[in-house]
Design an enzyme around this catalytic site. Structure first.
Site, PDB file in Angstrom:
ATOM      1  N   ASP A 143       0.965  -1.099  -0.032  1.00 11.39           N
ATOM      2  CA  ASP A 143       0.127   0.018  -0.018  1.00 11.39           C
ATOM      3  C   ASP A 143       0.981   1.190   0.100  1.00 11.39           C
ATOM      4  O   ASP A 143       2.073   1.349  -0.507  1.00 11.39           O
ATOM      5  CB  ASP A 143      -0.925  -0.084   1.245  1.00 11.39           C
ATOM      6  CG  ASP A 143      -2.327   0.761   1.015  1.00 11.39           C
ATOM      7  OD1 ASP A 143      -2.352   1.878   0.529  1.00 11.39           O
ATOM      8  OD2 ASP A 143      -3.249  -0.113   1.088  1.00 11.39           O
ATOM      9  N   HIS A 212      -3.456   6.261   3.136  1.00  8.83           N
ATOM     10  CA  HIS A 212      -4.465   4.925   2.822  1.00  8.83           C
ATOM     11  C   HIS A 212      -3.732   3.743   3.633  1.00  8.83           C
ATOM     12  O   HIS A 212      -4.636   2.796   3.762  1.00  8.83           O
ATOM     13  CB  HIS A 212      -4.326   5.015   1.422  1.00  8.83           C
ATOM     14  CG  HIS A 212      -5.177   3.987   0.531  1.00  8.83           C
ATOM     15  ND1 HIS A 212      -4.745   2.660   0.401  1.00  8.83           N
ATOM     16  CD2 HIS A 212      -6.581   3.946   0.066  1.00  8.83           C
ATOM     17  CE1 HIS A 212      -5.488   2.024  -0.344  1.00  8.83           C
ATOM     18  NE2 HIS A 212      -6.703   2.895  -0.500  1.00  8.83           N
ATOM     19  N   SER A 516     -11.254  -0.653  -1.204  1.00 13.38           N
ATOM     20  CA  SER A 516      -9.852  -0.635  -0.531  1.00 13.38           C
ATOM     21  C   SER A 516     -10.219  -0.704   1.109  1.00 13.38           C
ATOM     22  O   SER A 516      -9.145  -1.275   1.587  1.00 13.38           O
ATOM     23  CB  SER A 516      -9.162   0.821  -0.684  1.00 13.38           C
ATOM     24  OG  SER A 516      -8.399   1.065  -1.800  1.00 13.38           O
TER      25      SER A 516
END
Ligand SMILES: *[C@@H]1O[C@H](CO)[C@@H](O)[C@H](O)[C@H]1NC(C)=O
Ligand SMILES: *[C@@H]1O[C@H](CO)[C@@H](O)[C@H](O)[C@H]1NC(C)=O
Ligand SMILES: *[C@@H]1O[C@H](CO)[C@@H](O)[C@H](O)[C@H]1NC(C)=O
Ligand SMILES: *[C@@H]1O[C@H](CO)[C@@H](O)[C@H](O)[C@H]1NC(C)=O
Ligand SMILES: *[C@@H]1O[C@H](CO)[C@@H](O)[C@H](O)[C@H]1NC(C)=O
Ligand SMILES: *[C@@H]1O[C@H](CO)[C@@H](O)[C@H](O)[C@H]1NC(C)=O
Length: 730
Positions: A143, A212, A516
């Site tokens: 990620d 994220h 996600s």
């Protein structure tokens, strides 16, 4: 070199929102009335039938209109209304009413999604407990990196790093060796191939610039952190934690910059390292036009690979990451909303959704209302609240521009704009913003034209959790099947919570939405299953998750999929259904696959750089926990083998729900496992087209039921065709 956008870029999405006109009196409570299949195609006629039923028990049409809160009219028929107990009893006897249940409210928890999935931290039994909270399972998160100071990654009380771990802690900008600990046991970064643009402002290290990766990692494995909320502003307040809160995290930073972009080469390098480092699960909340075939390499080594399915829904054929050896995850809503009251000058109160928590006293008052209609150019923004129609064509920085113009608040008409959540969030501390559906928007607009001095007040959002929120539903943004590369493989595989998920970002906590956010939910469940069943292959783990998934919500109503028209969800929306972790622990039967079979079907090289060149044979013969036949002309025979992982003596009977227009015959119809006998059995499924049509897909299921509690259900999708290469995917 090709770069693709990670889902992180489009992660902030808003689900279609439920709106409820406020009406309540002391003696009434909210009840949910379920009426089964809808009797009319026209939603307004379905709603009219709800009004009729309510008018019957309440005695007046006016009273009925005041009491109804939701009308369920798209996929099935039912409604929610404020009723007295005796009215509810009377309604239950009304023709066509199947059941009437009171609405209940649960306790607010920040990471509501885990309690929603039945993985309560304090439960005495169940998957979370049996798996010892994921103790010592190692999860590789590919990620945007990690924010190691987040309290979610505190390693107090953790034992030594598992001896089998061979990974490293790569240092760099603002990231030294002390940033790895007994929780974050490894960290690597892959900047080779990243453009200067991608690296602008970035930390050249595993540190998370974007946010994220910290969000996804804490959703999977974050420890318990008390008293957090969205930006600490009170929304969603409670305890934050990951699904496998004692698992260890290995960080592989491949996504860079504000866009969270990545290159294939970096991902392949990360996957390759992760395999050698010794991860148990790989979680990849990213995707692009190409499939990452290198992940087969990981699966062949016993590592379960979980991918987000993409945020390009509700368009058909938009699902990504569709190779059969990975788990592809769709996103669903949870039982939490953030309603906000919109008061009009005529005393009408309407509900919208908002993330506005940071209200200043001066903003929560009546302001003049102006409607932006897209026609008139001279709009007086100053000092007014505006009703903004769709399409908004509005960016988050537009908020600041409007604020400079002196706008006091914005009410958006619901559209399919992907970044509504981001926009609503950008309003915090500036002005109240809310989103409403078009029906409510029309009411506000008609009020505005009905009077010379229209005024409106937008109140801060509140958090509502519990059964009153119809959930789960497949989120509108969640990508849909069929996959275009391998139509013989049904995708996505499973749905999990992915809307307004609160998790760590930097030192704080924040909502994000997207597949996600759904992907790490499945990764955590995989980690727990792996802990309980260390000998299960990735195919078995996937099978356990898919075959135990739920296709109905807690009211027993079919799970809905949001889109421009809401409908009952089908396998192209959510694969096997919505994940049920506590059932996946004991699936009864599993559909296992020897990784060599993937290479046989795909002619893949296990060298990740070479990937898969072509595929041969019919993909629907792969022993997956789903069947997709995209090209049924006359008849097709599909074989499947199930392996008994329940008690060694078992007796299973098949139940088939045939897709419309297709006959399905399963042989044998009964499978018996005996002590000392073979614990696997092969069965044959014959699909025969009843009509010769150049058809669309129709859906069904195939379920093995034993004498106990096991229900092993796989989804089925079949398309009848007359000619090859003429298709209708609708
Ligand atoms: C590592 O970074 C922390 C702060 O993040 C600092 O306190 C510590 O001194 C650093 N250690 C080394 C060896 O540089
Ligand atoms: C949680 O935070 C609020 C203020 O944000 C504070 O009043 C309360 O005492 C805190 N509770 C705990 C258990 O820390
Ligand atoms: C714009 O609206 C504000 C607030 O309603 C009002 O005070 C002001 O006079 C208006 N300006 C013009 C030019 O109409
Ligand atoms: C607005 O979006 C841009 C990128 O699209 C981002 O850099 C910025 O931080 C966002 N601003 C807010 C207030 O969310
Ligand atoms: C609320 O907004 C103000 C600006 O109006 C800001 O100074 C403050 O830090 C914000 N508080 C929170 C909790 O976000
Ligand atoms: C499979 O791949 C190999 C090279 O990796 C190639 O030589 C062979 O022709 C391929 N087979 C098919 C059926 O595509």
């Amino acid at each position: 070199m090709e770069f693709r956008s990670a889902f992180c870029r489009s992660a902030l999405l808003l689900v279609l929102l439920v709106l409820l006109p406020l009406s309540a009196s002391a003696s009434t409570k909210l009840y949910i009335v379920y009426m089964g299949e809808k009797k009319h195609d026209d939603p307004s006629m379905v709603t009219a039938s709800h009004h009729d039923a309510l008018t019957f028990v309440i005695g007046s049409k006016d009273g009925a209109m005041k009491s109804i809160v939701y009308s369920y009219k798209h996929g099935f028929s039912g409604f929610a209304a404020m009723l007295t107990e005796s009215q509810a009893e009377e309604l239950a006897k009304y023709p066509g009413v199947i059941n009437v249940k009171p609405n209940t409210y649960g306790k607010a928890h920040t990471t509501r999604s885990w309690d929603f999935l039945g993985l309560n931290y304090y439960e005495k039994s169940g998957l979370l407990k049996d798996a010892m909270y994921g103790e010592d399972i190692i999860i590789g998160v590919v990620d945007t990196g990690i924010w190691p100071e987040s309290p979610s990654f505190n390693d107090d009380g953790y034992g030594p790093v598992p001896a089998r771990w061979k990974g490293v802690c790569q240092t760099g900008d603002a990231f030294n060796i002390t940033n790895c600990n007994r929780k974050i046991i490894g960290a690597r970064w892959y900047s080779a191939g990243a453009t200067d643009d991608m690296l602008k402002g970035e930390y050249m290290s595993p540190r998370d610039f974007h946010g994220h990766g910290t969000h996804t990692a804490s959703t999977i494995a974050g420890g318990q952190v008390w008293n957090v909320s969205h930006h600490q502003g009170g929304l969603g307040a409670g305890v934050a934690r990951g699904g496998a809160p004692r698992a260890r995290v290995a960080v592989y930073k491949v996504c860079w910059g504000v866009g969270g972009n990545f290159g294939d080469a970096a991902v392949l390098a990360a996957v390759d390292d992760a395999i050698n480092d010794g991860v148990d699960v790989l979680s990849l909340s990213l995707g692009g036009p190409n499939e990452i075939h290198g992940t087969l390499h990981a699966v062949a080594r016993g590592i379960t690979v979980v991918f987000a399915g993409g945020n390009d829904g509700p368009t058909s054929q938009s699902v990504q990451n569709t190779v059969p050896w990975v788990i592809t995850v769709a996103a669903a809503t949870i039982d939490r909303t953030f309603p906000t009251t919109i008061s009009l000058g005529n005393n009408e109160k309407l509900l919208g959704q908002s993330l506005y928590y940071n209200a200043t006293v001066s903003s929560i008052k009546f302001h003049s209302l102006v409607v932006v209609d897209g026609q008139s150019s001279a709009i007086n923004f100053t000092g007014n609240v505006v009703l903004w129609p769709e399409p908004y064509n509005i960016r988050n920085d537009t908020i600041n521009l409007l604020a400079k113009e002196g706008v006091k608040g914005i009410i958006f008409a619901q559209g399919n704009t992907v970044n509504v959540l981001e926009i609503l969030d950008a309003c915090n501390g500036i002005m109240p913003c809310a989103v409403v559906d078009k029906e409510i928007a029309n009411r506000i607009a008609s009020y505005a034209t009905s009077t010379s001095m229209p005024v409106v007040k937008v109140s801060p959002a509140v958090t509502v959790v519990g059964n009153g929120v119809l959930s789960p539903r497949v989120a509108g943004f969640s990508s849909r099947g069929p996959g275009t590369k391998f139509p013989g493989i049904l995708k996505p595989d499973i749905a999990a919570p992915g809307a307004s998920i609160l998790a760590a970002v930097g030192d704080s906590y924040k909502f994000m939405s997207g597949t996600s956010m759904a992907c790490p939910h499945v990764s955590a469940v995989v980690a727990l299953l792996k802990s309980v069943h260390p000998d299960w292959s990735p195919a078995m783990i996937k099978s356990a998750i898919v075959t135990t998934a739920s296709v109905t919500d807690r009211f027993g109503m079919p799970i809905q999929a949001e889109g421009s028209a809401r409908k009952v969800a089908d396998p192209f929306d959510f694969g096997g259904g919505h994940i049920e972790p506590n059932k996946a622990i004991d699936p009864g039967l599993v559909y296992d696959i020897d990784p060599k079979d993937y290479t046989k079907f795909f002619n893949c090289s296990l060298d990740p750089q070479e990937g898969c060149k072509s595929y041969m044979g019919k993909l629907y013969q792969l022993n997956l926990p789903s069947i997709a036949v995209p090209d049924l002309k006359d008849s097709v025979i599909v074989w499947r083998t199930v392996t008994n992982v329940g008690g060694s003596e078992a007796n299973y009977k098949v139940v088939v729900e045939a897709p419309a227009g297709v006959n399905v015959v399963v042989e044998p119809q009964v499978i018996t496992f005996a002590k000392g006998g073979s614990q696997s059995a092969t069965f044959k499924v014959t699909f025969t087209a009843r009509q010769r049509v150049q058809g669309g897909y129709t859906f069904g299921s195939l379920t093995w039921l034993d004498d106990n509690t096991h229900s092993v259900r796989i989804p089925v999708a079949v398309r009848t065709i007359i000619q090859d290469f003429v298709s209708d995917t609708a």
